[in-house]
Design an enzyme around this catalytic site. Sequence first.
Site, short mmCIF file in Angstrom:
data_model
loop_
_atom_site.label_atom_id
_atom_site.label_comp_id
_atom_site.label_asym_id
_atom_site.label_seq_id
_atom_site.Cartn_x
_atom_site.Cartn_y
_atom_site.Cartn_z
N ASP A 1 -2.28 -10.42 -2.79
CA ASP A 1 -2.90 -10.01 -1.53
C ASP A 1 -4.37 -9.67 -1.79
OD1 ASP A 1 -1.93 -8.67 1.38
OD2 ASP A 1 -3.67 -7.66 0.50
N HIS B 1 0.82 -1.22 0.00
CA HIS B 1 0.00 0.00 0.00
C HIS B 1 0.85 1.27 0.00
CE1 HIS B 1 -3.64 -2.26 0.35
NE2 HIS B 1 -3.30 -2.80 1.51
C1 SP5 Z 1 -1.04 -5.21 3.77
C2 SP5 Z 1 -2.52 -5.26 4.01
O1 SP5 Z 1 -3.13 -6.31 3.88
N1 SP5 Z 1 -3.09 -4.14 4.46
C3 SP5 Z 1 -4.49 -4.11 4.72
C4 SP5 Z 1 -4.93 -2.81 5.28
C5 SP5 Z 1 -6.40 -2.85 5.58
N2 SP5 Z 1 -6.80 -1.68 6.29
C6 SP5 Z 1 -8.23 -1.54 6.44
C7 SP5 Z 1 -8.73 -2.45 7.48
C8 SP5 Z 1 -10.21 -2.35 7.57
C9 SP5 Z 1 -10.64 -3.24 8.67
N3 SP5 Z 1 -12.03 -3.43 8.70
C10 SP5 Z 1 -12.31 -4.27 9.81
C11 SP5 Z 1 -13.60 -4.95 9.75
C12 SP5 Z 1 -13.55 -6.02 10.82
N4 SP5 Z 1 -14.81 -6.58 11.03
ZN ZN Z 2 -4.13 -7.19 2.34
#
Ligand code: SP5
Ligand code: ZN
Length: 342
Positions: free
Chosen positions: A196, A160
Site C-alpha cells: 500500500d 493502519h
Molecule cells: C488504508 C489506507 O490507504 N488509508 C489511508 C489513510 C489516509 N488518510 C489521510 C488522508 C489524507 C488526505 N489528504 C487529501 C489530499 C487531497 N488533495
Molecule cells: Zn493507503
Amino acid sequence: MKTFYSEAHRGHAGHFELAGGRLVPCFEKPVRAEYVRARVEEVGLGPVLAPKSWSLDAAARVHDAGYLDFLGRAWDMWAAEGNHTTALAMTWPVRGLRNDIVPTSIEAMLGYYSMDAGAGFMPGTYAAIRGSLDCALTAAECVAGGEAAAFALCRPPGHHAGSAFMGGYCFINNASVAAQWLRDNGAARVAILDVDYHHGNGTQEIFYARGDVLVCNIHGDPNTEYPFFLGHVDETGTGAGEGANANYPLPFGTDFESWGAALDHACGRIEAFGADVVVVSLGVDTFERDPISHFKLTSADYPKIGARIAKLGRPTLFVFEGGYAVDEIGINAVGVLTGFEG
Ligand code: SP5
Ligand code: ZN
C-alpha cells in the site's frame, strides 16, 4: 484463485472526512469494493465467495480485548447520546496527557482508541468490520489448506489499525490477524509484504518485537506522508524481532523503476527469512492518478508486482487495503492477481 467478499461492507458508508482543512466526501467508499469485485468477475480470476463467519478469537490474538469490545459498542454508545451522523474522534491522549485510564464516555473512547479521525463509525460499520475480518480469515484458511493463493477483498481496510487503535480508514488489522492465524495453524514463519502507498504502521506495531513474522513495508516517506509518525528506515524491530522489520520509504513522484527495486529488495528479505507463507497487504494507492497519493505507478506495472511476488514460490494470501482512484482500482488490484497467476 478464490476471492472472498462480504456484502456487509456496504453498510460502512461515511459521508465526509476532513482533508486539507475542509470536509470532503470520504475517499474510502463502498464503490471501491464493488469495482474490484466486478473486475475479478470480468477477467474470470475465479469464484467470488461469501466468507464463513468467524468469532473474535483470532482477532484477539493480535488486538487488545478492551479495544475489540469498544469496536462492537461504539456506534450504539454514540447513538445513545442522540447522535445520528458519523462517530469521529476529536481529542487524543498525546504526550503529557494520561493514557493509563481507559475512559468510559464514547467521545473519550473514540480518541483513546484511535490515531486520527479517519476511522468513523456509521450504523453498519461494525458489521462491515466483521465481514472484512471474515474475508481475511476464510482466505487464510484456503491458503493453509494448500491453495497457492487466495484474495480477501477486505473493506474496510486494516493496515493502519494497531493492537489497540483504529485510524486511516482501518479498524481490525485484517492482514495481521490472518498472519497470526497462519502462525497458529501450521506456518512457522510468516512474511507480511505491505505494498500500500501508506506505511502499514499498525502491522509494524503488532509484530515489532516478533522474530517469527517478518514485516516489509514499501511506502511514501513518513517525513512528508501519512501516517507521518512511523515507517522510517531505522525501524528494524526490537528484542526477538530485531531484524524482522524492513521499511522502504520512498519520495513523492516515485515510479516503478525505483519502486520495483524496493520490491526486489523486500522479496530478497522474504527469501532469506524463509517464510512459509506470504501475506500481501495489497493497496493500489501507488497508482499515478490516486487522489490522495504521490507515486507514479501505471496500470501496466501492477501485473509485474504480482509476477515478482509469484517468483517467491510461496503460498500467498492477498488482503485488500487502500486505493482510491475508483475508475482504475479494479484493473490495478486484479492486475496484481492475474500477474501472480502468470
Ligand atoms: C488504508 C489506507 O490507504 N488509508 C489511508 C489513510 C489516509 N488518510 C489521510 C488522508 C489524507 C488526505 N489528504 C487529501 C489530499 C487531497 N488533495
Ligand atoms: Zn493507503
